[in-house]
Design a protein around this motif. Structure first.
Motif, PDB file in Angstrom:
ATOM      1  N   LEU A 309       7.594   8.964   6.488  1.00  0.00           N
ATOM      2  CA  LEU A 309       7.730  10.484   6.864  1.00  0.00           C
ATOM      3  C   LEU A 309       6.551  11.163   6.717  1.00  0.00           C
ATOM      4  N   ALA A 310       5.508  10.683   5.831  1.00  0.00           N
ATOM      5  CA  ALA A 310       4.415  11.562   5.532  1.00  0.00           C
ATOM      6  C   ALA A 310       3.416  11.108   6.858  1.00  0.00           C
ATOM      7  N   ALA A 311       3.471   9.837   7.454  1.00  0.00           N
ATOM      8  CA  ALA A 311       2.835   9.323   8.410  1.00  0.00           C
ATOM      9  C   ALA A 311       3.275  10.224   9.870  1.00  0.00           C
ATOM     10  N   SER A 312       4.241  10.644   9.956  1.00  0.00           N
ATOM     11  CA  SER A 312       4.916  11.482  11.103  1.00  0.00           C
ATOM     12  C   SER A 312       4.514  12.749  11.026  1.00  0.00           C
ATOM     13  N   ALA A 313       4.014  13.441  10.057  1.00  0.00           N
ATOM     14  CA  ALA A 313       3.604  14.770   9.939  1.00  0.00           C
ATOM     15  C   ALA A 313       1.944  14.948   9.874  1.00  0.00           C
ATOM     16  N   LYS A 314       1.430  15.854  10.738  1.00  0.00           N
ATOM     17  CA  LYS A 314       0.000  16.130  10.822  1.00  0.00           C
ATOM     18  C   LYS A 314      -0.511  16.826   9.524  1.00  0.00           C
ATOM     19  N   GLY A 315      -1.187  16.197   8.851  1.00  0.00           N
ATOM     20  CA  GLY A 315      -1.974  16.831   7.532  1.00  0.00           C
ATOM     21  C   GLY A 315      -1.702  15.830   6.582  1.00  0.00           C
ATOM     22  N   LEU A 316      -2.099  16.384   5.425  1.00  0.00           N
ATOM     23  CA  LEU A 316      -2.391  15.696   4.061  1.00  0.00           C
ATOM     24  C   LEU A 316      -0.800  15.937   3.262  1.00  0.00           C
ATOM     25  N   SER A 317      -0.134  14.734   2.780  1.00  0.00           N
ATOM     26  CA  SER A 317       0.850  14.839   2.192  1.00  0.00           C
ATOM     27  C   SER A 317       0.848  14.071   0.619  1.00  0.00           C
ATOM     28  N   LYS A 318       1.412  14.524  -0.424  1.00  0.00           N
ATOM     29  CA  LYS A 318       1.181  14.170  -1.736  1.00  0.00           C
ATOM     30  C   LYS A 318       2.136  13.551  -2.245  1.00  0.00           C
ATOM     31  N   ILE A 319       2.361  12.387  -2.986  1.00  0.00           N
ATOM     32  CA  ILE A 319       3.553  11.752  -3.429  1.00  0.00           C
ATOM     33  C   ILE A 319       3.120  11.364  -4.814  1.00  0.00           C
ATOM     34  N   SER A 320       3.707  11.867  -6.025  1.00  0.00           N
ATOM     35  CA  SER A 320       3.230  11.444  -7.200  1.00  0.00           C
ATOM     36  C   SER A 320       4.232  10.551  -7.771  1.00  0.00           C
ATOM     37  N   GLY A 321       3.762   9.659  -8.801  1.00  0.00           N
ATOM     38  CA  GLY A 321       4.678   8.932  -9.406  1.00  0.00           C
ATOM     39  C   GLY A 321       4.286   7.310  -8.958  1.00  0.00           C
ATOM     40  N   VAL A 322       3.166   6.892  -8.378  1.00  0.00           N
ATOM     41  CA  VAL A 322       2.500   5.871  -7.989  1.00  0.00           C
ATOM     42  C   VAL A 322       2.641   4.703  -9.336  1.00  0.00           C
ATOM     43  N   ASN A 323       2.466   5.209 -10.478  1.00  0.00           N
ATOM     44  CA  ASN A 323       2.278   4.199 -11.605  1.00  0.00           C
ATOM     45  C   ASN A 323       3.477   3.287 -11.577  1.00  0.00           C
ATOM     46  N   ARG A 324       4.720   4.030 -11.166  1.00  0.00           N
ATOM     47  CA  ARG A 324       6.001   3.424 -11.311  1.00  0.00           C
ATOM     48  C   ARG A 324       6.181   1.961 -10.176  1.00  0.00           C
ATOM     49  N   LEU A 325       5.214   1.838  -9.454  1.00  0.00           N
ATOM     50  CA  LEU A 325       5.254   0.947  -8.427  1.00  0.00           C
ATOM     51  C   LEU A 325       4.757  -0.463  -8.693  1.00  0.00           C
ATOM     52  N   ILE A 326       3.985  -0.496  -9.835  1.00  0.00           N
ATOM     53  CA  ILE A 326       3.333  -1.745 -10.054  1.00  0.00           C
ATOM     54  C   ILE A 326       4.046  -2.784 -10.350  1.00  0.00           C
ATOM     55  N   ASN A 327       5.126  -2.863 -11.051  1.00  0.00           N
ATOM     56  CA  ASN A 327       5.915  -3.836 -11.244  1.00  0.00           C
ATOM     57  C   ASN A 327       7.206  -4.111 -10.480  1.00  0.00           C
ATOM     58  N   LYS A 328       7.165  -3.986  -9.085  1.00  0.00           N
ATOM     59  CA  LYS A 328       8.157  -3.932  -8.356  1.00  0.00           C
ATOM     60  C   LYS A 328       8.151  -5.331  -7.521  1.00  0.00           C
ATOM     61  N   GLU A 329       8.674  -5.493  -6.321  1.00  0.00           N
ATOM     62  CA  GLU A 329       8.698  -7.047  -5.634  1.00  0.00           C
ATOM     63  C   GLU A 329       7.188  -7.327  -5.465  1.00  0.00           C
ATOM     64  N   SER A 330       6.681  -6.180  -5.095  1.00  0.00           N
ATOM     65  CA  SER A 330       5.119  -6.455  -4.863  1.00  0.00           C
ATOM     66  C   SER A 330       4.656  -5.127  -5.488  1.00  0.00           C
ATOM     67  N   ASN A 331       3.046  -5.008  -5.809  1.00  0.00           N
ATOM     68  CA  ASN A 331       2.402  -4.061  -6.096  1.00  0.00           C
ATOM     69  C   ASN A 331       2.595  -2.996  -5.160  1.00  0.00           C
ATOM     70  N   ARG A 332       3.700  -2.377  -5.076  1.00  0.00           N
ATOM     71  CA  ARG A 332       4.139  -1.526  -3.662  1.00  0.00           C
ATOM     72  C   ARG A 332       3.041  -0.480  -3.240  1.00  0.00           C
ATOM     73  N   GLY A 333       2.431   0.085  -4.221  1.00  0.00           N
ATOM     74  CA  GLY A 333       1.659   1.022  -3.843  1.00  0.00           C
ATOM     75  C   GLY A 333       0.302   0.422  -3.112  1.00  0.00           C
ATOM     76  N   ILE A 334      -0.311  -0.419  -3.513  1.00  0.00           N
ATOM     77  CA  ILE A 334      -1.281  -1.315  -2.933  1.00  0.00           C
ATOM     78  C   ILE A 334      -1.155  -1.746  -1.718  1.00  0.00           C
ATOM     79  N   VAL A 335       0.181  -2.281  -1.811  1.00  0.00           N
ATOM     80  CA  VAL A 335       0.816  -2.904  -0.353  1.00  0.00           C
ATOM     81  C   VAL A 335       0.978  -2.065   0.695  1.00  0.00           C
ATOM     82  N   LEU A 336       1.442  -0.742   0.323  1.00  0.00           N
ATOM     83  CA  LEU A 336       1.746   0.086   1.439  1.00  0.00           C
ATOM     84  C   LEU A 336       0.478   0.753   1.943  1.00  0.00           C
ATOM     85  N   ALA A 337      -0.627   0.942   0.864  1.00  0.00           N
ATOM     86  CA  ALA A 337      -1.983   1.260   1.527  1.00  0.00           C
ATOM     87  C   ALA A 337      -2.469   0.252   2.430  1.00  0.00           C
TER      88      ALA A 337
END
Length: 410
Positions: A309-337
């Motif tokens: 959704l953020a990629a589809s918008a022109k400009g800077l979007s901010k999503i907080s809560g990244v620390n919750r992504l470490i212990n998922k199926e992957s380290n989801r924050g790093i994988v997304l980036a």
């Protein structure tokens, strides 16, 4: 398995998949009942299949009739070695409720579950006066001792699933119990648990999610057939798809759901995307998304569709809560980036905040799901922002939660 999604898909309507969060909890609640429970719209995701296998390992009699299961709990001796497959929820809850059914057992898993830290179980089992032996804080883990209720204090900052396990376990014990929870995250998932327990006749009181009071000697008893509601986690992807294409109708969602990922509707509003309900169906209108700010701490599974959704918008979007992504199926924050960086999307992680520099388009190319179902689904939606589409490697990962996802593209 690889799956190629073209840039010009034309999907006008989808039917949402059953919620595995509700289904998994319902299966384990039925396992703790001496009576037969009938659960329909159970779904065929890998996590639900794993949970049905776990129920049988815990001594339940399980009968499957297409999308309906009948479960009669407490029928056989609990197996000494339990295997939770790749279900994180299954692992955390099963390890805890197993203490009521056996005084000595080992829990294992496979795949990504073998890489998840089990360190939180050390303090929880100590609170329950049980002994735990782990593989240097990884699976397998062995539990021994006779469990008793009472006064417990736990840390809920890493996951609410440990608390869910305790809320399932403690009503079955002879003693009354009180749980003091510090720093609880993902409170909506506890709402799911309490709502589900109420359907089985289990009553739990809490004060601001900080103090839970549970009477002992309660009996699990589902008096009517339980119909599992459909899943907002998968539906969130289709909401984004509709916004960046020509709209979409999503059928089968509960407008009044307590699911955490119903928060996607607030995220859409933040991005100035309109939606409406009509006769129980959710319609998303084609929009021009705006950059947005959103706190996903209590709904971390929304990160992948939120990134698109953020990629589809022109400009800077901010999503907080990244620390919750470490212990998922992957380290989801790093994988997304990393993966969406291959498509030209700039993502920066600063402490607990993900910064997405959207341009409204993405480059065609290939991404790898890292065997993460939510990365694979987000990749499919992202194809609409490209000129030639996206190839997704390890696309079969979607079977974990939404096994019929790819059929919508065929």
């Amino acid at each position: 398995m690889e799956f190629f999604v073209t840039a010009n898909t034309k999907i006008k309507k989808v039917y949402s998949t059953p919620s595995k969060s509700f289904a998994q909890r319902a299966i384990l609640a039925a396992t703790l009942s001496k009576k037969t429970s009938t659960i329909s719209n159970i779904g065929t995701s890998d996590d639900v299949k794993n949970m049905l296998k776990i129920a049988a390992q815990l001594g339940a009699k399980v009968e499957i009739f297409e999308d309906t299961v009948k479960i009669k709990g407490l029928q056989k001796k609990v197996k000494s070695k339990l295997n939770c497959g790749e279900s994180g929820l299954g692992l955390r809850i099963t390890t805890i409720i197993g203490t009521a059914l056996s005084e000595n057992y080992t829990v294992n898993g496979k795949g990504s579950l073998l890489k998840r830290s089990m360190i939180d179980f050390n303090s929880i089992m100590k609170e329950l006066q049980l002994e735990i032996i782990s593989n240097d804080n990884f699976l397998p883990i062995s539990i021994s001792g006779k469990v008793k209720g009472g006064h417990l204090t736990i840390d809920g900052s890493n996951s609410s699933q440990y608390l869910t396990g305790l809320l399932l376990l403690l009503p079955t014990l002879a003693e009354n119990s009180t749980i003091i929870v510090k720093h609880l995250k993902s409170k909506p998932y506890i709402d799911i648990t309490i709502e589900l327990l109420n359907k089985f006749g289990i009553k739990i009181r809490h004060k601001n999610y900080e103090k839970f009071v549970i009477k002992g000697n309660q009996k699990y008893n589902l008096t009517d057939e339980l119909i599992i509601e459909n899943d907002y986690s998968e539906a969130a992807n289709w909401m984004v798809y509709g916004a960046i294409n020509k709209g979409i109708k999503i059928e089968g969602l509960n407008k009044n759901s307590v699911q955490a990922d119903v928060m996607m509707l607030k995220a859409l509003k933040a991005a100035e995307i309109k939606h409406k309900w009509k006769k129980g169906d959710l319609s998303i209108k084609k929009s021009k998304p705006s950059p947005f700010k959103f706190d996903a701490t209590d709904c971390p599974d929304l990160f992948p569709p939120l990134v698109i959704l953020a990629a589809s918008a022109k400009g800077l979007s901010k999503i907080s809560g990244v620390n919750r992504l470490i212990n998922k199926e992957s380290n989801r924050g790093i994988v997304l980036a990393k993966q969406f960086g291959k498509l030209g999307l700039e993502i920066e992680i600063v402490n607990d905040v993900m910064l997405i520099y959207g341009t409204g388009t993405l480059e065609s190319g290939s991404i790898h799901s890292n065997n993460d179902h939510r990365i694979a689904m987000a990749g499919a939606i992202a194809a609409s922002l490209t000129k030639k589409g996206i190839k997704i490697e390890k696309a079969e990962a979607v079977k974990k939660s939404a096994p019929h996802f790819w059929q919508n593209f065929q």
